[in-house]
Design a protein around this motif. Structure first.
Motif, PDB file in Angstrom:
ATOM      1  N   LEU A  15      -1.220  31.326  70.952  1.00 42.34           N
ATOM      2  CA  LEU A  15      -2.169  30.295  70.559  1.00 42.34           C
ATOM      3  C   LEU A  15      -3.150  30.822  69.528  1.00 42.34           C
ATOM      4  N   ALA A  16      -3.580  32.058  69.705  1.00 43.00           N
ATOM      5  CA  ALA A  16      -4.506  32.662  68.745  1.00 43.00           C
ATOM      6  C   ALA A  16      -3.845  32.818  67.384  1.00 43.00           C
ATOM      7  N   THR A  17      -2.566  33.192  67.398  1.00 45.33           N
ATOM      8  CA  THR A  17      -1.835  33.360  66.143  1.00 45.33           C
ATOM      9  C   THR A  17      -1.672  32.032  65.415  1.00 45.33           C
ATOM     10  N   MET A  18      -1.509  30.948  66.198  1.00 46.43           N
ATOM     11  CA  MET A  18      -1.270  29.640  65.599  1.00 46.43           C
ATOM     12  C   MET A  18      -2.524  28.973  65.056  1.00 46.43           C
ATOM     13  N   LYS A  19      -3.683  29.508  65.356  1.00 48.48           N
ATOM     14  CA  LYS A  19      -4.927  28.881  64.899  1.00 48.48           C
ATOM     15  C   LYS A  19      -4.944  28.740  63.376  1.00 48.48           C
ATOM     16  N   GLU A  20      -4.602  29.817  62.687  1.00 45.82           N
ATOM     17  CA  GLU A  20      -4.604  29.776  61.236  1.00 45.82           C
ATOM     18  C   GLU A  20      -3.440  28.930  60.722  1.00 45.82           C
ATOM     19  N   GLN A  21      -2.303  28.973  61.421  1.00 43.68           N
ATOM     20  CA  GLN A  21      -1.149  28.201  60.988  1.00 43.68           C
ATOM     21  C   GLN A  21      -1.421  26.703  61.058  1.00 43.68           C
ATOM     22  N   MET A  22      -2.179  26.260  62.058  1.00 45.81           N
ATOM     23  CA  MET A  22      -2.481  24.838  62.207  1.00 45.81           C
ATOM     24  C   MET A  22      -3.283  24.314  61.015  1.00 45.81           C
ATOM     25  N   VAL A  23      -4.215  25.114  60.532  1.00 45.61           N
ATOM     26  CA  VAL A  23      -5.023  24.695  59.382  1.00 45.61           C
ATOM     27  C   VAL A  23      -4.131  24.532  58.161  1.00 45.61           C
ATOM     28  N   GLU A  24      -3.223  25.494  57.959  1.00 51.38           N
ATOM     29  CA  GLU A  24      -2.328  25.433  56.812  1.00 51.38           C
ATOM     30  C   GLU A  24      -1.399  24.227  56.895  1.00 51.38           C
ATOM     31  N   MET A  25      -0.860  23.956  58.078  1.00 55.34           N
ATOM     32  CA  MET A  25       0.030  22.815  58.246  1.00 55.34           C
ATOM     33  C   MET A  25      -0.707  21.497  58.008  1.00 55.34           C
ATOM     34  N   PHE A  26      -1.955  21.443  58.419  1.00 57.25           N
ATOM     35  CA  PHE A  26      -2.767  20.237  58.231  1.00 57.25           C
ATOM     36  C   PHE A  26      -2.895  19.923  56.741  1.00 57.25           C
ATOM     37  N   HIS A  27      -3.168  20.952  55.924  1.00 58.16           N
ATOM     38  CA  HIS A  27      -3.308  20.735  54.485  1.00 58.16           C
ATOM     39  C   HIS A  27      -1.986  20.314  53.855  1.00 58.16           C
ATOM     40  N   ILE A  28      -0.881  20.885  54.328  1.00 65.92           N
ATOM     41  CA  ILE A  28       0.433  20.497  53.797  1.00 65.92           C
ATOM     42  C   ILE A  28       0.725  19.033  54.088  1.00 65.92           C
ATOM     43  N   LEU A  29       0.473  18.603  55.336  1.00 61.65           N
ATOM     44  CA  LEU A  29       0.710  17.216  55.719  1.00 61.65           C
ATOM     45  C   LEU A  29      -0.158  16.249  54.915  1.00 61.65           C
ATOM     46  N   LYS A  30      -1.420  16.632  54.705  1.00 62.11           N
ATOM     47  CA  LYS A  30      -2.320  15.778  53.926  1.00 62.11           C
ATOM     48  C   LYS A  30      -1.819  15.631  52.495  1.00 62.11           C
ATOM     49  N   ALA A  31      -1.348  16.755  51.910  1.00 65.25           N
ATOM     50  CA  ALA A  31      -0.870  16.712  50.528  1.00 65.25           C
ATOM     51  C   ALA A  31       0.370  15.836  50.411  1.00 65.25           C
ATOM     52  N   LEU A  32       1.298  15.964  51.365  1.00 59.33           N
ATOM     53  CA  LEU A  32       2.511  15.158  51.343  1.00 59.33           C
ATOM     54  C   LEU A  32       2.222  13.675  51.535  1.00 59.33           C
ATOM     55  N   GLN A  33       1.306  13.365  52.437  1.00 62.85           N
ATOM     56  CA  GLN A  33       0.931  11.973  52.682  1.00 62.85           C
ATOM     57  C   GLN A  33       0.283  11.357  51.453  1.00 62.85           C
ATOM     58  N   SER A  34      -0.561  12.139  50.781  1.00 67.96           N
ATOM     59  CA  SER A  34      -1.222  11.654  49.573  1.00 67.96           C
ATOM     60  C   SER A  34      -0.203  11.369  48.475  1.00 67.96           C
ATOM     61  N   GLU A  35       0.816  12.243  48.359  1.00 67.32           N
ATOM     62  CA  GLU A  35       1.853  12.049  47.341  1.00 67.32           C
ATOM     63  C   GLU A  35       2.662  10.792  47.616  1.00 67.32           C
ATOM     64  N   LYS A  36       3.000  10.556  48.893  1.00 67.80           N
ATOM     65  CA  LYS A  36       3.757   9.368  49.249  1.00 67.80           C
ATOM     66  C   LYS A  36       2.966   8.087  48.962  1.00 67.80           C
ATOM     67  N   GLU A  37       1.659   8.108  49.255  1.00 67.30           N
ATOM     68  CA  GLU A  37       0.829   6.927  49.011  1.00 67.30           C
ATOM     69  C   GLU A  37       0.740   6.607  47.525  1.00 67.30           C
ATOM     70  N   LYS A  38       0.668   7.649  46.695  1.00 69.80           N
ATOM     71  CA  LYS A  38       0.593   7.419  45.255  1.00 69.80           C
ATOM     72  C   LYS A  38       1.879   6.782  44.730  1.00 69.80           C
TER      73      LYS A  38
END
Length: 299
Positions: A15-38
């Motif tokens: 869980l401690a290792t995944m803390k940083e990974q979750m932040v990175e995945m969140f930004h990836i998902l946001k970027a992909l969602q923004s691209e799809k909306e455009k």
């Protein structure tokens, strides 16, 4: 019971290792969602034919200059039809990017971990502010097997310049921890740790059993120099353990117990040494060690 404890520790460490990974995945998902909306907002684009735009397929021009339609456009078959939105290739690429992320999220949701919170919310002090030009000191790591007060004293000494900044002290305390002690830190609740004094008391209480099981004089005297280590290395190892003995030993007591722990020929040659300083004792011992290696002194 032991297996269950080990499993919980492994889960918490992951869980401690995944803390940083979750932040990175969140930004990836946001970027992909923004691209799809455009792309969805733009819709399909028309592709005008080359040449005169007024003279497309199925139009002729009369002698008076007027255009008249001579035939209708032939209907497009399935292979010529554009996919809805005109962005199927992009969708496939996005699906490839999202696939490993979705698999990871499913693995997280299917595990026995507690509900995951936002990575920053999981920090004891998510709003910590670093002072200008702040540099984290080098700390000796604590693995939970030695006296906690010694490590707490070491940490407080190196961070003494920031003794009034509780948030900073709490946040960087994790830098002296490793293994199971880091897992313990991650499980702490913000409601229970409001000041650095709260953290200090919780830490000492958690690992107090190491203080209760501190070494005594007899254990120090029963130590022995390993064949593979030099006298200097043995002194350093011995004194590291001697620092954990309570009540504290003064220099003269340490010298006496240390010499009693030596074997021949060191014991016979150093027992008569009247020095009260370990540095002098090491110098004499290293000369003796050199004489043994050169076979000038018999073992």
């Amino acid at each position: 019971m032991v297996e269950s404890t080990d499993s919980n520790l492994d889960t918490i460490t992951e869980l401690a290792t995944m803390k940083e990974q979750m932040v990175e995945m969140f930004h990836i998902l946001k970027a992909l969602q923004s691209e799809k909306e455009k792309k969805a907002a733009g819709g399909p684009r028309s592709h005008p034919s080359s040449g005169n735009p007024n003279q497309g397929v199925g139009t002729t021009q009369t002698q008076d200059g007027k255009d008249t339609n001579t035939k209708q456009k032939a209907p497009l078959d399935d292979s010529q039809r554009a996919p809805p939105g005109g962005n199927t290739p992009h969708t496939e690429k996005e699906a490839e990017k999202l696939s490993p992320i979705e698999e990871r999220l499913k693995a997280i949701e299917g595990s026995s971990c507690p509900d995951l919170k936002n990575s920053f919310e999981m920090c004891l002090v998510p709003d910590v502010v670093l002072p200008p030009k702040f540099k984290v000191p080098e700390f000796e790591k604590y693995n939970g097997t030695t006296c906690p007060k010694s490590h707490m004293h070491m940490y407080a000494t190196k961070m003494s310049a920031y003794h009034e900044n509780d948030k900073l002290l709490i946040h960087f305390f994790q830098d002296i921890l490793v293994g199971a002690t880091m897992s313990w830190y991650i499980q702490l609740e913000k409601t229970q740790i409001r000041t650095f004094l709260d953290l200090s008391n919780a830490f000492v209480k958690q690992y107090k059993f190491n203080e209760d099981a501190a070494l005594d004089r007899t254990q120090l005297q029963n130590m022995a120099k390993k064949p593979s280590e030099s006298l200097r290395e043995y002194v350093q190892r011995w004194r590291g353990l001697a620092s954990q003995v309570l009540p504290r030993l003064d220099e003269e007591e340490q010298l006496s117990i240390f010499i009693d722990s030596l074997q021949s020929p060191y014991y016979e040659r150093l027992i008569g040494n009247v020095t009260t300083n370990f540095n002098v004792l090491i110098k004499v011992g290293e000369k003796l060690e050199g004489g043994i290696k050169s076979e000038k002194i018999a073992e």
